[in-house]
Scaffold this motif. Structure first.
Motif, mmCIF file in Angstrom:
data_model
loop_
_atom_site.group_PDB
_atom_site.id
_atom_site.type_symbol
_atom_site.label_atom_id
_atom_site.label_comp_id
_atom_site.label_asym_id
_atom_site.label_seq_id
_atom_site.Cartn_x
_atom_site.Cartn_y
_atom_site.Cartn_z
ATOM 1 N N SER A 47 0.801 -1.135 0.136
ATOM 2 C CA SER A 47 -0.113 0.068 -0.277
ATOM 3 C C SER A 47 0.811 1.342 0.292
ATOM 4 O O SER A 47 0.491 2.129 -0.636
ATOM 5 C CB SER A 47 -1.103 0.065 0.958
ATOM 6 O OG SER A 47 -1.588 -0.459 1.712
ATOM 7 N N GLU A 50 1.457 1.697 -3.739
ATOM 8 C CA GLU A 50 1.156 1.606 -4.810
ATOM 9 C C GLU A 50 0.715 3.595 -4.469
ATOM 10 O O GLU A 50 0.900 4.742 -5.575
ATOM 11 C CB GLU A 50 0.230 1.640 -4.161
ATOM 12 C CG GLU A 50 -0.340 0.280 -4.244
ATOM 13 C CD GLU A 50 -0.301 0.213 -5.873
ATOM 14 O OE1 GLU A 50 -0.039 -0.574 -6.711
ATOM 15 O OE2 GLU A 50 -1.404 0.277 -6.589
ATOM 16 N N VAL A 51 0.776 3.700 -3.114
ATOM 17 C CA VAL A 51 0.999 5.454 -2.354
ATOM 18 C C VAL A 51 1.905 6.708 -3.068
ATOM 19 O O VAL A 51 1.405 7.428 -3.904
ATOM 20 C CB VAL A 51 0.474 5.707 -0.795
ATOM 21 C CG1 VAL A 51 0.754 7.586 -0.576
ATOM 22 C CG2 VAL A 51 -0.899 5.199 -0.896
ATOM 23 N N ILE A 55 -0.094 8.771 -6.051
ATOM 24 C CA ILE A 55 -1.157 9.732 -5.690
ATOM 25 C C ILE A 55 0.217 11.399 -5.610
ATOM 26 O O ILE A 55 1.027 11.638 -5.541
ATOM 27 C CB ILE A 55 -0.979 9.848 -4.161
ATOM 28 C CG1 ILE A 55 -1.777 8.282 -3.303
ATOM 29 C CG2 ILE A 55 -1.087 11.126 -3.265
ATOM 30 C CD1 ILE A 55 -2.821 8.535 -3.749
ATOM 31 N N ASN A 66 -5.300 10.857 -7.648
ATOM 32 C CA ASN A 66 -4.479 9.728 -8.066
ATOM 33 C C ASN A 66 -5.193 10.130 -9.390
ATOM 34 O O ASN A 66 -4.468 9.108 -10.993
ATOM 35 C CB ASN A 66 -4.985 8.205 -8.268
ATOM 36 C CG ASN A 66 -6.462 7.882 -8.121
ATOM 37 O OD1 ASN A 66 -7.023 8.811 -8.188
ATOM 38 N ND2 ASN A 66 -6.772 6.389 -7.983
ATOM 39 N N LYS B 6 -7.892 5.343 -3.626
ATOM 40 C CA LYS B 6 -8.402 4.250 -3.347
ATOM 41 C C LYS B 6 -7.225 3.813 -2.374
ATOM 42 O O LYS B 6 -6.942 2.918 -2.045
ATOM 43 C CB LYS B 6 -9.052 3.447 -4.046
ATOM 44 C CG LYS B 6 -7.962 2.978 -5.555
ATOM 45 C CD LYS B 6 -8.376 1.801 -5.946
ATOM 46 C CE LYS B 6 -7.615 1.120 -7.354
ATOM 47 N NZ LYS B 6 -6.263 2.082 -7.501
ATOM 48 N N GLU B 7 -5.746 4.217 -3.116
ATOM 49 C CA GLU B 7 -4.728 3.673 -2.590
ATOM 50 C C GLU B 7 -4.416 4.503 -1.263
ATOM 51 O O GLU B 7 -4.085 3.740 0.007
ATOM 52 C CB GLU B 7 -3.586 4.444 -3.009
ATOM 53 C CG GLU B 7 -3.576 4.113 -4.569
ATOM 54 C CD GLU B 7 -4.519 4.877 -5.377
ATOM 55 O OE1 GLU B 7 -5.459 5.538 -5.292
ATOM 56 O OE2 GLU B 7 -3.361 3.938 -7.214
ATOM 57 N N ILE B 8 -5.444 5.662 -0.985
ATOM 58 C CA ILE B 8 -4.483 6.026 0.333
ATOM 59 C C ILE B 8 -6.150 5.437 1.330
ATOM 60 O O ILE B 8 -5.287 4.989 2.464
ATOM 61 C CB ILE B 8 -5.229 8.073 0.669
ATOM 62 C CG1 ILE B 8 -3.796 8.457 -0.010
ATOM 63 C CG2 ILE B 8 -5.005 8.357 1.630
ATOM 64 C CD1 ILE B 8 -4.075 9.902 0.276
ATOM 65 N N GLU B 10 -6.257 2.185 1.284
ATOM 66 C CA GLU B 10 -6.433 0.830 1.569
ATOM 67 C C GLU B 10 -4.713 1.323 2.837
ATOM 68 O O GLU B 10 -5.215 0.519 3.587
ATOM 69 C CB GLU B 10 -5.740 0.632 0.446
ATOM 70 C CG GLU B 10 -7.079 -0.331 -0.575
ATOM 71 C CD GLU B 10 -6.470 -0.425 -1.883
ATOM 72 O OE1 GLU B 10 -5.286 -0.487 -2.574
ATOM 73 O OE2 GLU B 10 -7.109 -0.662 -3.065
ATOM 74 N N LEU B 11 -4.154 2.321 2.342
ATOM 75 C CA LEU B 11 -3.380 2.588 3.770
ATOM 76 C C LEU B 11 -3.589 2.637 4.447
ATOM 77 O O LEU B 11 -3.181 1.972 5.426
ATOM 78 C CB LEU B 11 -2.691 3.917 2.969
ATOM 79 C CG LEU B 11 -1.107 3.685 3.807
ATOM 80 C CD1 LEU B 11 0.307 2.260 3.944
ATOM 81 C CD2 LEU B 11 -0.210 4.917 3.337
#
Lengths: 201, 201
Positions: A47, A50-51, A55, A66, B6-8, B10-11
Motif C-alpha cells: 500500500s 502504491e501511494v 498519489i 490519483n 483508493k490508494e490512501i 487502502e493504506l
C-alpha cells in the motif's frame, strides 16, 4: 532495543517518525508485524508503494488524487462558483461527511506560521489567487481553524483576494458553541464569539 | 473517507489494523505519508520488506532474530543454566535494559487464555519442556505478568516442568510495591503480596 535485529530497529525508527506515534508504540508495532502479522506487513509495504507511485496533488485545488484532477474538481454537479479554503485533506473528509457543502475546495496544505518558518510562499496560495481571478468564482469561504495562525492566514488571504477582485464575497465559517458544548466549560473567547454572532430565534 | 483516492483508503485501512492505532490516526498517517512524507513512506515500505524477508524466530528460545539463533542464545557469556520464561520479545527488551539478568530466555509468544481460544499448544511451550530436559538447566524463572492468564500459565508450566525434572528450581519474579508506587493507591492484592513476601530489613 539493543538486542533486537537491525531490521526491526530500523522499522521501529521509521514508525516513530509518524505523527502521534511514540517510541514505545513504534517498537510494539514493529515487533507485532515481525512476529505475528507478516501478511499485514506485506500489505502495508504494498500500500505504501502504491501511494508513493500513484498519489499526487490535484492540479486545481491541491487535494490528494490519483488522477491529474481530484474527484471533487472533476465532478460536474459541484458548484464551481463557491471555493472553500481549508488547511488539509483531512478537513475535507470531515466536511464532506456532513453532506452539506456542494461547492469546491482549495487545500492550502498548511497555514502561515512565522514561528514554524511557514510563509505565504510555503502554502498553496498563489494558485488560489489565480483561481479567484476567474469571474466564475462568486464566493470564497475561509474554512481555517479559529486560532492565531488560522486567523492571521485568513486576514492575509482576504487582503490578497481583495487585491485581484472587488466583486467577490469573502466569508468565514461561523464561530460559536459547538453541538454538545457546555457553557460551563467553554472558553471566554467562544462565549464572546457566540454572543457577537447571536441570531434571532 | 469516500472522497479519498483508493490508494490512501487502502493504506489507512492497513494502518488501522495495527495495535493501538484507531481509524482517525490511521487516516492522518496515510494522508501525511501521501502528501508530506513520501520519502518516509518509501523508507517504511523498504523496512517492512526487510522484516518480512529476514526476521524469524530463534530456533532455541523463540525470540526474534535475523539468524537461525538469536544474539542472546548465541552469546557465550550468557548463563545457559538459567532460563527466564517471558510472554514476548518486548518484555525481553525491557528486562535487558535493566542490565541485571545474565541468563537466557524463553519467549512463549503469548499466555494460555481459554477466553481468547489460546491453549497450551498455541504458545511456544513444547520447546521449553524439551530445553528443560537438558540437565544443564538448573533454574527456570517464570517471568509472566501477574494477572489471571499469567498466573494460570505459570501453574500449568510448573506442572509440566515437574513432570520431566525433579531436580530443577522453578521460581517466579517477586510481587510487591513497584518503585515510585504509592500505598494510598495500590490494589489490595499488591498490598497482600508485599506483606506476604516482606523481607528482613
Amino acid at each position: 532495543m539493543a538486542n533486537l535485529p537491525k531490521e526491526i530497529i530500523e522499522l521501529s525508527d521509521a514508525f516513530s517518525s509518524l505523527p502521534n506515534v511514540g517510541p514505545k508504540l513504534s517498537a510494539r508495532i514493529a515487533l507485532y508485524l515481525a512476529v505475528s502479522a507478516k501478511d499485514l506487513a506485506k500489505k502495508l509495504s504494498f500500500s505504501l508503494e502504491e501511494v508513493v507511485n500513484n498519489i499526487s496533488k490535484c492540479n486545481i485545488c491541491g487535494n490528494v488524487t490519483n488522477e491529474d484532477i481530484c474527484s471533487i474538481c472533476a465532478d460536474d454537479k459541484r458548484d464551481k462558483s463557491i471555493v472553500l479554503v481549508i488547511e488539509d485533506s483531512l478537513d475535507l473528509i470531515n466536511i464532506e461527511s456532513a453532506k452539506e457543502y456542494k461547492g469546491v475546495y482549495h487545500v492550502l496544505g498548511g497555514v502561515i506560521s512565522p514561528i514554524n518558518g511557514i510563509g505565504p510562499d510555503d502554502i498553496n496560495m498563489t494558485s488560489l489567487i489565480k483561481r479567484v481571478e476567474d469571474p466564475m468564482v462568486k464566493e470564497v469561504i475561509l474554512g481555517l481553524n479559529p486560532n492565531l495562525e488560522g486567523d492571521s492566514t485568513c486576514l492575509y488571504l482576504k487582503d490578497q483576494i481583495d487585491g485581484v477582485r472587488d466583486d467577490i464575497s469573502v466569508t468565514r465559517l461561523a464561530k460559536g458553541i459547538p453541538v454538545g458544548g457546555d457553557l460551563e466549560y467553554l472558553s471566554s473567547q467562544t462565549i464572546i464569539d457566540s454572543m457577537k454572532s447571536r441570531i434571532n430565534f
